[in-house]
Design a protein around this motif. Structure first.
Motif, short mmCIF file in Angstrom:
data_model
loop_
_atom_site.label_atom_id
_atom_site.label_comp_id
_atom_site.label_asym_id
_atom_site.label_seq_id
_atom_site.Cartn_x
_atom_site.Cartn_y
_atom_site.Cartn_z
N SER A 1 4.75 -0.04 -2.64
CA SER A 1 4.62 -1.30 -1.94
C SER A 1 5.32 -1.31 -0.47
CB SER A 1 5.76 -2.31 -2.92
OG SER A 1 7.41 -1.73 -2.93
N ASP A 2 5.89 -0.23 -0.31
CA ASP A 2 6.53 -0.09 0.97
C ASP A 2 5.20 0.28 2.10
OD1 ASP A 2 8.99 -0.45 0.46
OD2 ASP A 2 9.81 1.56 0.54
N ALA A 3 4.41 1.30 1.46
CA ALA A 3 3.08 1.32 2.14
C ALA A 3 2.22 0.37 2.20
CB ALA A 3 2.28 2.69 1.42
N MET A 4 1.97 -0.44 1.31
CA MET A 4 1.22 -1.78 1.24
C MET A 4 1.86 -2.66 2.52
SD MET A 4 0.38 -4.46 -1.60
CE MET A 4 -0.53 -5.98 -1.08
N THR A 5 3.12 -2.91 2.61
CA THR A 5 3.81 -3.90 3.53
C THR A 5 3.47 -3.19 5.00
OG1 THR A 5 5.54 -4.21 1.96
CG2 THR A 5 5.82 -4.60 4.30
N ARG A 6 3.63 -1.93 5.15
CA ARG A 6 3.48 -1.31 6.48
C ARG A 6 1.90 -1.60 6.88
NH1 ARG A 6 6.58 2.85 4.17
NH2 ARG A 6 4.57 4.21 4.01
N LEU A 7 1.01 -1.40 6.05
CA LEU A 7 -0.36 -1.42 6.28
C LEU A 7 -0.78 -2.58 6.68
CD1 LEU A 7 -2.80 0.12 6.46
CD2 LEU A 7 -3.46 -0.32 3.86
N GLY B 1 3.91 5.74 -14.54
CA GLY B 1 4.81 5.15 -14.05
C GLY B 1 4.95 5.01 -12.47
N GLY B 2 3.77 5.58 -11.84
CA GLY B 2 3.70 5.16 -10.62
C GLY B 2 2.86 4.31 -10.20
N ALA B 3 2.18 4.08 -8.71
CA ALA B 3 1.40 3.15 -8.47
C ALA B 3 0.43 3.65 -7.44
CB ALA B 3 2.19 1.83 -7.76
N SER B 4 -0.58 2.78 -7.45
CA SER B 4 -1.80 3.15 -6.29
C SER B 4 -2.03 2.11 -5.61
CB SER B 4 -3.25 3.58 -7.13
OG SER B 4 -2.99 4.54 -7.94
N LEU B 5 -2.16 2.16 -4.08
CA LEU B 5 -2.59 1.59 -3.28
C LEU B 5 -4.05 1.41 -3.10
CD1 LEU B 5 -1.67 -0.52 -0.75
CD2 LEU B 5 -1.43 1.59 0.49
N MET C 1 8.49 -3.05 -9.87
CA MET C 1 7.73 -3.06 -8.95
C MET C 1 7.75 -4.26 -8.08
SD MET C 1 3.46 -2.22 -8.24
CE MET C 1 3.14 -2.16 -9.97
N LYS C 2 7.71 -4.38 -6.76
CA LYS C 2 7.84 -5.87 -6.50
C LYS C 2 6.56 -6.69 -6.87
CE LYS C 2 10.11 -4.33 -2.33
NZ LYS C 2 9.70 -4.39 -0.70
N ASP C 3 6.73 -7.93 -7.03
CA ASP C 3 5.39 -8.60 -7.29
C ASP C 3 4.53 -9.14 -5.97
OD1 ASP C 3 3.75 -10.00 -8.99
OD2 ASP C 3 4.81 -11.99 -8.93
N LEU C 4 4.06 -8.10 -5.71
CA LEU C 4 3.10 -8.35 -4.41
C LEU C 4 1.78 -8.62 -5.02
CD1 LEU C 4 4.21 -5.27 -2.11
CD2 LEU C 4 4.69 -7.42 -1.91
N HIS C 5 1.41 -9.71 -4.26
CA HIS C 5 0.04 -10.04 -4.53
C HIS C 5 -1.25 -9.30 -3.61
CE1 HIS C 5 1.58 -13.39 -7.32
NE2 HIS C 5 2.41 -13.60 -6.32
N ARG D 1 -17.24 -9.03 12.61
CA ARG D 1 -16.98 -9.80 11.33
C ARG D 1 -16.49 -8.83 10.33
NH1 ARG D 1 -18.24 -14.74 10.66
NH2 ARG D 1 -18.86 -14.50 8.57
N ARG D 2 -15.14 -8.54 10.18
CA ARG D 2 -14.46 -7.36 9.27
C ARG D 2 -13.73 -8.07 8.12
NH1 ARG D 2 -15.97 -2.89 10.27
NH2 ARG D 2 -14.28 -1.72 9.30
N PHE D 3 -13.61 -7.33 7.05
CA PHE D 3 -12.43 -7.81 6.05
C PHE D 3 -11.65 -6.71 5.58
CE2 PHE D 3 -15.92 -6.13 3.53
CZ PHE D 3 -15.18 -5.33 2.52
N TYR D 4 -10.60 -6.96 5.08
CA TYR D 4 -9.67 -5.67 4.61
C TYR D 4 -8.77 -6.36 3.60
CZ TYR D 4 -7.15 -1.34 5.62
OH TYR D 4 -6.87 -0.01 5.20
N SER D 5 -8.82 -5.55 2.37
CA SER D 5 -7.99 -6.11 1.15
C SER D 5 -7.31 -5.04 0.73
CB SER D 5 -9.05 -6.23 0.08
OG SER D 5 -9.78 -7.50 0.43
N ILE D 6 -6.03 -5.25 0.29
CA ILE D 6 -5.15 -4.45 0.01
C ILE D 6 -4.59 -4.73 -1.59
CG2 ILE D 6 -2.75 -2.94 0.57
CD1 ILE D 6 -3.35 -4.31 3.20
N SER D 7 -4.33 -4.18 -2.48
CA SER D 7 -3.76 -4.57 -3.74
C SER D 7 -2.89 -3.44 -4.26
CB SER D 7 -4.78 -4.90 -4.56
OG SER D 7 -5.60 -3.90 -4.92
#
Length: 88
Positions: free
Chosen positions: A61-67, A32-36, A1-5, A19-25
């Protein structure tokens, strides 16, 4: 997995009382999968959360980048940068 912070963004527009916030991790799964993981809402509130699971870390990680790209196009910025581009 790419080291995305984790990505923390905010959108503040006093003219719209916004006044809004948005966090993605990314979180690894046991199989062996990953959750966004997404958290969003009005700054100062608990907000809402959503977890989307992917079969591979690369898909997540691709979905995270697109979002992140989509949120930045809609006006969300890093918390330490103001609209004028200066650090707060």
């Amino acid at each position: 997995m790419k080291d995305l912070h984790p990505v923390h963004l905010r959108r503040i527009d006093p003219s719209q009382n916004m006044r809004r916030f948005y966090s993605i991790s990314l979180q690894p799964t046991l199989f062996g999968g990953a959750s966004l993981v997404r958290d969003w809402g009005r700054i100062g509130t608990r907000g809402q959360s959503m977890i989307e699971t992917f079969d591979t870390p690369i898909e997540a990680s691709d979905a995270m980048t697109r979002l992140e790209r989509r949120k930045r196009r809609r006006g969300y910025l890093d918390p330490q940068v103001s609209r004028s581009g200066r650090r707060e």
